[in-house]
Scaffold this motif. Structure first.
Motif, short mmCIF file in Angstrom:
data_model
loop_
_atom_site.label_atom_id
_atom_site.label_comp_id
_atom_site.label_asym_id
_atom_site.label_seq_id
_atom_site.Cartn_x
_atom_site.Cartn_y
_atom_site.Cartn_z
N GLN A 296 -22.48 42.91 -80.75
CA GLN A 296 -21.98 44.13 -81.38
C GLN A 296 -22.90 45.31 -81.11
O GLN A 296 -22.44 46.44 -80.89
CB GLN A 296 -21.83 43.93 -82.90
N LYS A 297 -24.20 45.06 -81.12
CA LYS A 297 -25.16 46.15 -80.87
C LYS A 297 -25.03 46.66 -79.44
O LYS A 297 -25.06 47.88 -79.20
CB LYS A 297 -26.59 45.65 -81.14
N VAL A 298 -24.87 45.74 -78.49
CA VAL A 298 -24.69 46.16 -77.10
C VAL A 298 -23.39 46.94 -76.95
O VAL A 298 -23.34 48.00 -76.30
CB VAL A 298 -24.70 44.93 -76.16
N LEU A 299 -22.32 46.43 -77.56
CA LEU A 299 -21.02 47.11 -77.49
C LEU A 299 -21.11 48.53 -78.05
O LEU A 299 -20.67 49.49 -77.41
CB LEU A 299 -19.97 46.31 -78.26
N ALA A 300 -21.69 48.66 -79.23
CA ALA A 300 -21.79 49.97 -79.88
C ALA A 300 -22.61 50.94 -79.04
O ALA A 300 -22.23 52.11 -78.85
CB ALA A 300 -22.40 49.82 -81.28
N ASP A 301 -23.72 50.46 -78.50
CA ASP A 301 -24.58 51.34 -77.69
C ASP A 301 -23.89 51.75 -76.39
O ASP A 301 -23.92 52.92 -76.00
CB ASP A 301 -25.90 50.63 -77.36
N GLU A 302 -23.26 50.79 -75.73
CA GLU A 302 -22.63 51.07 -74.44
C GLU A 302 -21.47 52.06 -74.58
O GLU A 302 -21.35 53.02 -73.82
CB GLU A 302 -22.12 49.77 -73.80
N VAL A 303 -20.59 51.83 -75.57
CA VAL A 303 -19.40 52.66 -75.70
C VAL A 303 -19.76 54.05 -76.24
O VAL A 303 -19.21 55.06 -75.80
CB VAL A 303 -18.32 51.98 -76.57
N THR A 304 -20.69 54.11 -77.19
CA THR A 304 -21.09 55.41 -77.72
C THR A 304 -21.77 56.24 -76.65
O THR A 304 -21.54 57.45 -76.54
CB THR A 304 -22.01 55.24 -78.94
N THR A 305 -22.59 55.61 -75.82
CA THR A 305 -23.22 56.33 -74.72
C THR A 305 -22.18 56.81 -73.71
O THR A 305 -22.25 57.94 -73.21
CB THR A 305 -24.26 55.43 -74.02
N LEU A 306 -21.20 55.98 -73.43
CA LEU A 306 -20.13 56.34 -72.50
C LEU A 306 -19.38 57.58 -72.98
O LEU A 306 -19.07 58.48 -72.20
CB LEU A 306 -19.16 55.16 -72.36
N VAL A 307 -19.08 57.65 -74.27
CA VAL A 307 -18.25 58.72 -74.82
C VAL A 307 -19.08 59.93 -75.24
O VAL A 307 -18.70 61.08 -75.00
CB VAL A 307 -17.42 58.21 -76.01
N HIS A 308 -20.24 59.69 -75.85
CA HIS A 308 -21.00 60.80 -76.44
C HIS A 308 -22.37 61.05 -75.81
O HIS A 308 -23.00 62.06 -76.13
CB HIS A 308 -21.19 60.54 -77.94
N GLY A 309 -22.83 60.15 -74.95
CA GLY A 309 -24.11 60.35 -74.30
C GLY A 309 -25.26 59.63 -74.97
O GLY A 309 -25.18 59.21 -76.13
N GLU A 310 -26.36 59.48 -74.22
CA GLU A 310 -27.51 58.72 -74.70
C GLU A 310 -28.17 59.35 -75.93
O GLU A 310 -28.60 58.64 -76.84
CB GLU A 310 -28.55 58.58 -73.58
N ALA A 311 -28.25 60.67 -75.96
CA ALA A 311 -28.94 61.33 -77.07
C ALA A 311 -28.22 61.08 -78.39
O ALA A 311 -28.87 60.80 -79.41
CB ALA A 311 -29.05 62.84 -76.80
N GLU A 312 -26.89 61.17 -78.39
CA GLU A 312 -26.14 60.93 -79.63
C GLU A 312 -26.21 59.47 -80.04
O GLU A 312 -26.23 59.15 -81.23
CB GLU A 312 -24.68 61.37 -79.45
N THR A 313 -26.25 58.57 -79.07
CA THR A 313 -26.39 57.14 -79.39
C THR A 313 -27.73 56.89 -80.06
O THR A 313 -27.82 56.17 -81.07
CB THR A 313 -26.27 56.28 -78.12
N ALA A 314 -28.78 57.48 -79.52
CA ALA A 314 -30.12 57.33 -80.11
C ALA A 314 -30.14 57.88 -81.53
O ALA A 314 -30.74 57.27 -82.44
CB ALA A 314 -31.15 58.04 -79.25
N GLN A 315 -29.49 59.03 -81.76
CA GLN A 315 -29.44 59.61 -83.11
C GLN A 315 -28.65 58.71 -84.06
O GLN A 315 -29.05 58.52 -85.22
CB GLN A 315 -28.79 60.99 -83.05
N ALA A 316 -27.54 58.14 -83.59
CA ALA A 316 -26.73 57.27 -84.44
C ALA A 316 -27.52 56.02 -84.85
O ALA A 316 -27.47 55.59 -86.00
CB ALA A 316 -25.45 56.86 -83.70
#
Length: 423
Positions: A296-316
């Protein structure tokens, strides 16, 4: 241009082929050279959503395999909308659809490359539909559609008793005309979409055959559903929108983080670009230790980065860690903090009245049902303000405690928290 001969096998392994026209012919076409394909997005809302994301990542897969995308934003079809089983759609104004068309176009563009030998092209079907006369439409397009075929579509058949307008009934003609137009003008020979679009997809293939004697292909991706068979794409706040202004990157990340164990393999194969070897290894580790929720952690990180970018994933991720007591709340941006606390539950208070004491804050936010319960929780050591344990039931936070200038983060125990915004 060289193409990946294993594309169809990969799509099949990922579970992305619900239906296809002639499978052998499609495989041959995808193996012989770069195929020009299209996928469409109707601006019937101001943002794309999870269902559209399946098509966006599938288009990226095809382009990465050497094929040439045409991304269609339906400025014309968005004026009507594909029929829904629930009933007639509300028609939006031309100005609204134009605004949504531009918003959808901006969401589609980052998923494709517009450079290189198989550069993507953006098109809008309003460009060739708006000047078409009714007579020409009926003669050139309507002539090729038997009414009995149109009546056989599942969604039309389900709406016949309750009633369906001629406008929505005719939608299949418009989408099929798009395929014919792209076939004639750009040599597009493949269309794909969701399985609920299968009647429209095959309508276009058949129109190309009837009108021009041409050969075209189509395939449909399955609808993504929960383990109980109900539709995905809903959060407590509504649809799983891709627009960060309609669903925060924090809430988006949390959605994927809470994916069901039964569906995690399917979601990873559908929405991520991890290789088969990487995914099979990850699924094996998850099966052995599901409580770690690594998948689940990999899925959330991969898809959020795909849609919103690495910076927003790190903030989330930082927000989730901080809110549950494992990080520094003061490092979060005001937007991320506001989004996270709004998801959890937040209240606004008038700063002119001063900051209430911790007991009042607990009851105002609903973390305690009474002042007596609040005092007992403080005495037991279970109350935190900005991740600092409160030991004095009479404690009153000061203005210097406000995070990002206006927020207090209250937590009871390990998992219950709420936000207070001083306005």
């Amino acid at each position: 241009m060289s193409v990946d001969p294993n594309l169809l096998d990969d799509l099949e392994w990922r579970g992305l082929l619900a239906h296809t026209t002639d499978r052998d012919a499609l495989r041959a076409a995808l193996s012989e050279g770069s195929v020009r394909f299209y996928v469409g997005f109707d601006p019937t809302a101001p943002s794309l959503h999870m269902g559209n994301l399946v098509q966006l990542v599938t288009a990226r897969r095809l382009q990465a395999a050497g094929h040439t995308p045409f991304a269609l934003v339906g400025g014309a079809t968005g004026m009507i909308g594909d029929p829904k089983e629930a009933g007639e759609r509300m028609l939006n104004s031309l100005d609204t659809v134009k605004d949504w068309t531009e918003r959808v176009r901006a969401q589609v563009e980052p998923f494709l490359s517009f450079e290189g030998g198989n550069a993507a092209t953006m098109v809008n079907n309003y460009d060739w539909t708006s000047t078409l006369s009714t007579i020409d439409f009926l003669r050139e397009i309507g002539k090729h559609f038997p009414v009995n075929r149109m009546l056989a579509r599942d969604v039309v058949r389900s709406r016949l008793e309750a009633g369906i307008s001629y406008t929505e009934f005719s939608y299949v003609l418009l989408q099929s005309m798009d395929f014919l137009q792209l076939f004639r003008q750009h040599g597009v020979t493949l269309q794909f979409g969701g399985s609920d679009q299968w009647g429209n997809l095959t309508g276009g293939v058949e129109l190309i055959r009837r009108a021009d004697g041409g050969k075209a292909h189509a395939f449909a991706t399955p609808l993504v559903t929960k383990a109980d068979g109900t539709k995905y794409g809903k959060t407590e706040g509504g649809a799983l929108w891709l627009d960060p202004g309609m669903l925060s990157p924090y809430a988006f990340h949390q959605f994927w983080l809470n994916a069901e164990d039964e569906k995690i393999g399917e979601l990873l194969r559908t929405f991520t670009f991890l290789t088969r070897e990487e995914l099979e290894a990850l699924e094996a580790r998850h099966a052995e230790k599901p409580f770690l929720r690594e998948a689940q952690k990999v899925l959330a990180d991969e898809v959020t980065t795909l849609v919103h970018g690495e910076a927003e994933t790190a903030q989330a991720k930082a927000a989730a860690e901080a809110l549950f007591g494992g990080g520094d709340i003061t490092t979060l941006s005001s937007d991320t903090l506001a989004a996270a606390l709004t998801e959890a539950g937040a209240i606004d208070l008038d700063a002119g009245g001063g900051i209430p004491g911790v007991i009042d804050l607990l009851t105002l936010t609903g973390l305690a049902t009474s002042k007596g319960e609040a005092r007992r929780t403080v005495a037991e050591g279970g109350v935190y303000v900005n991740n600092v344990r409160i030991e004095d039931a009479d404690h009153v936070p000061s203005s210097s405690d406000l995070v990002a200038g206006s927020w207090l983060v209250l937590r009871r125990g390990k998992k219950r928290f709420a936000g207070v915004r001083m306005r």
